[in-house]
Scaffold this active site. Structure first.
Site, PDB file in Angstrom:
ATOM      1  N   LYS A  18       0.870  -1.176   0.000  1.00  0.00           N
ATOM      2  CA  LYS A  18       0.000   0.000   0.000  1.00  0.00           C
ATOM      3  C   LYS A  18       0.904   1.222   0.000  1.00  0.00           C
ATOM      4  CE  LYS A  18      -3.869   2.018   2.632  1.00  0.00           C
ATOM      5  NZ  LYS A  18      -4.794   1.861   3.782  1.00  0.00           N
ATOM      6  N   SER A  21      -9.753   1.965   2.679  1.00  0.00           N
ATOM      7  CA  SER A  21      -8.824   2.730   1.877  1.00  0.00           C
ATOM      8  C   SER A  21      -7.763   1.868   1.182  1.00  0.00           C
ATOM      9  CB  SER A  21      -8.104   3.756   2.762  1.00  0.00           C
ATOM     10  OG  SER A  21      -7.309   3.100   3.741  1.00  0.00           O
ATOM     11  N   SER A  33     -10.100  -0.531   6.880  1.00  0.00           N
ATOM     12  CA  SER A  33      -9.510  -0.406   5.543  1.00  0.00           C
ATOM     13  C   SER A  33      -8.800  -1.625   4.992  1.00  0.00           C
ATOM     14  CB  SER A  33      -8.541   0.766   5.515  1.00  0.00           C
ATOM     15  OG  SER A  33      -9.250   1.946   5.310  1.00  0.00           O
TER      16      SER A  33
HETATM   17  N1  GLN Z   1     -13.351   4.124   5.971  1.00  0.00           N
HETATM   18  C1  GLN Z   1     -12.810   4.599   7.197  1.00  0.00           C
HETATM   19  C2  GLN Z   1     -12.450   6.050   7.093  1.00  0.00           C
HETATM   20  O1  GLN Z   1     -12.734   6.639   6.119  1.00  0.00           O
HETATM   21  C3  GLN Z   1     -11.658   3.762   7.620  1.00  0.00           C
HETATM   22  C4  GLN Z   1     -10.403   4.092   6.934  1.00  0.00           C
HETATM   23  C5  GLN Z   1      -9.239   3.254   7.364  1.00  0.00           C
HETATM   24  O2  GLN Z   1      -9.398   2.202   8.000  1.00  0.00           O
HETATM   25  N2  GLN Z   1      -8.070   3.727   7.064  1.00  0.00           N
HETATM   26  O3  GLN Z   1     -11.900   6.626   7.980  1.00  0.00           O
END
Ligand code: GLN
Length: 474
Positions: free
Chosen positions: A77, A152, A176
């Site tokens: 990532k 994400s 995410s």
């Molecule tokens: N979807 C969540 C957010 O927008 C989690 C994101 C994540 O786990 N990095 O914060």
């Protein structure tokens, strides 16, 4: 043989038995990646370097024990710093950032012998659930290009689903790793907070962020997790605990399981498909003769509002470092220092990031700190104690990973609707607990996921139940 469709374990075995070489593996992947460029999975890649490393690995006599991933291609990532290689975190702010050092996770995977094929696209600073907040545009779900791969870590999940690699790294602050794994029909694990070093992992919400693995199945996730886990003196929140042999534990017959169920809670959402899939997951546990017990998580629904105070608060502090001075994007044609700050941050950050910085700054301001931030922290404790109570009776808790399947790109425009994506995944982050997502069921021809949440540092048991569940009846 389609080398790119093999699992990580099959690739490890194949290399050891000299059925194919690392160069052949890398070459295979490069041709698949070049064929599927329109999925927009990579932000950057260096195939020449990957091939060079593959050649070196084929010529080396490294032992499998010391270098368990020798010659295995993988994807990071783009939140993990890679020395001398662009690390953008999905943001214009870091589009010109070439870190002078590598994240501990990156170093550990290099030491294990793996070869990085490229850096995966992601939501900007890991804020998002659809990959649509990335400066580089959304990633497309390889199973249906009209759909989101989730976020994400959408690029990391899509990379595995599209056969760009057998596993990838991801990070999970509120879901995410698990949500994209579920949307792309693969497995994912977010370990216990502190199990995997956050050093060199670009910070979003430091008390929640945790690195982990996305892979084709739980066994592969266990192999890779073992390589990235362990105490790191460079991360003050790193836990001093032995790393068990996850890959062996994952398949052991020694573990006793009692899976905690929240059937009433799931029914209370009034979503027939959600209840049906959860019911079928319970049936699978019964067929596997795994004990279950109904438990209560009375504060689960408070997770979402709590997270959306704490995560923005921490992000507003973490992202203060991007000021246009030290590194990252710097605006041109500015009038004075203040103007430089304003314009650099105004032009460098995308809308979702700006919104979170504003919310976080507001929640932390002296007049509202008690009302929002402090209250959120108290409720976070309540949610954690729900799990502490649950784990007196059960060894893991089963929840859906998401409330539905991957949605169409561009279809969710209401931020609260988007935030609701995380309702089942956030509780594990608030409690610092390890959690997996395992592919199970489908809706509208897209995969769904089932989530298992384990007790602190009990990844072995968690991987074991997740693996049993994924394999199903013998
Ligand atoms: N979807 C969540 C957010 O927008 C989690 C994101 C994540 O786990 N990095 O914060």
């Amino acid at each position: 043989m389609n080398l790119e469709t093999l699992t990580l374990q099959e690739q490890i075995d194949g290399l050891r038995e000299k059925k194919f070489s690392s160069v052949e593996l890398v070459e295979n992947y490069i041709s698949v990646i070049e064929d599927k460029e329109d999925l927009n999975i990579f932000v950057s890649n260096d195939f020449e370097k990957a091939l060079e490393e593959a050649k070196k690995s084929d010529g080396s006599k490294k032992s499998q024990e010391d270098f368990p991933l020798n010659g295995i291609p993988m994807v990071h990532k783009d939140i993990f710093c890679t020395k001398g290689i662009k690390t953008s975190c999905g943001s214009k702010m870091l589009d010109n950032f070439y870190p002078p050092y590598s994240a501990t996770v990156v170093e550990k995977l290099e030491q294990a012998g793996s070869i990085c094929l490229g850096k995966a696209n992601m939501d900007e600073f890991a804020m998002g659930s659809s990959n649509e907040t990335s400066f580089y545009g959304a990633v497309k779900n390889p199973l249906n290009i009209k759909k989101t791969p989730g976020g994400s870590s959408g690029g990391s999940a899509a990379a595995v689903a599209a056969n760009f690699s057998s596993f990838s790294t991801g990070t999970d602050t509120g879901g995410s790793i698990r949500q994209p794994a579920s949307f792309c029909g693969i497995a994912g694990i977010k370990p216990t907070y502190g199990r995997v070093s956050r050093y060199g992992m670009i910070a979003f919400a430091s008390s929640l962020d945790q690195g982990g693995i996305l892979a084709k199945n739980i066994k592969d996730a266990a192999i890779a997790l073992e390589c990235i886990s362990g105490y790191d003196s460079k991360d003050a929140t790193s836990i001093k605990a032995e790393v068990p042999n996850f890959s062996e534990d994952c398949e052991s017959s020694e573990f006793e399981h009692v899976v905690g169920l929240v059937t009433d809670l799931i029914h209370s959402f009034g979503d027939e498909d959600l209840s049906k899939n959860y019911g079928e997951a319970i049936e699978r546990l019964e067929k596997l003769k795994i004990k279950t017990k109904e438990i209560e998580l009375p504060n689960l629904e408070l997770s979402l509002p709590v997270y959306y105070v704490i995560a923005p608060a921490e992000c507003s502090a973490n992202l203060a470092r991007y000021d246009g001075i030290r590194f990252g994007y710097r605006a041109e044609n500015v009038e004075n220092l203040e103007d430089l700050y304003f314009k650099s941050r105004g032009e460098g950050f995308g809308n979702e990031t700006k919104k979170r910085i504003l919310i976080g700054t507001y929640c932390l301001s002296s007049g509202f700190y008690d009302a929002y931030y402090k209250k959120a922290q108290k409720i976070r404790n309540l949610i954690s104690s729900d799990f502490v109570n649950a784990f007196k009776d059960v060894t893991s808790v089963m929840l859906p990973t998401t409330s539905g399947e991957a949605f169409d790109l561009g279809s969710i425009t209401d931020p609260v609707e988007m935030y609701k994506q995380d309702i089942f995944t956030i509780p594990a982050n608030l409690g610092g607990l390890p959690a997996t997502s395992v592919p199970f069921g489908e809706k509208n021809n897209m995969p769904l996921g089932i989530q298992f949440i384990g007790n602190i540092l009990e990844e072995s048991s968690l991987l074991n139940i997740s693996n049993k569940f994924q394999l199903g009846e013998k």
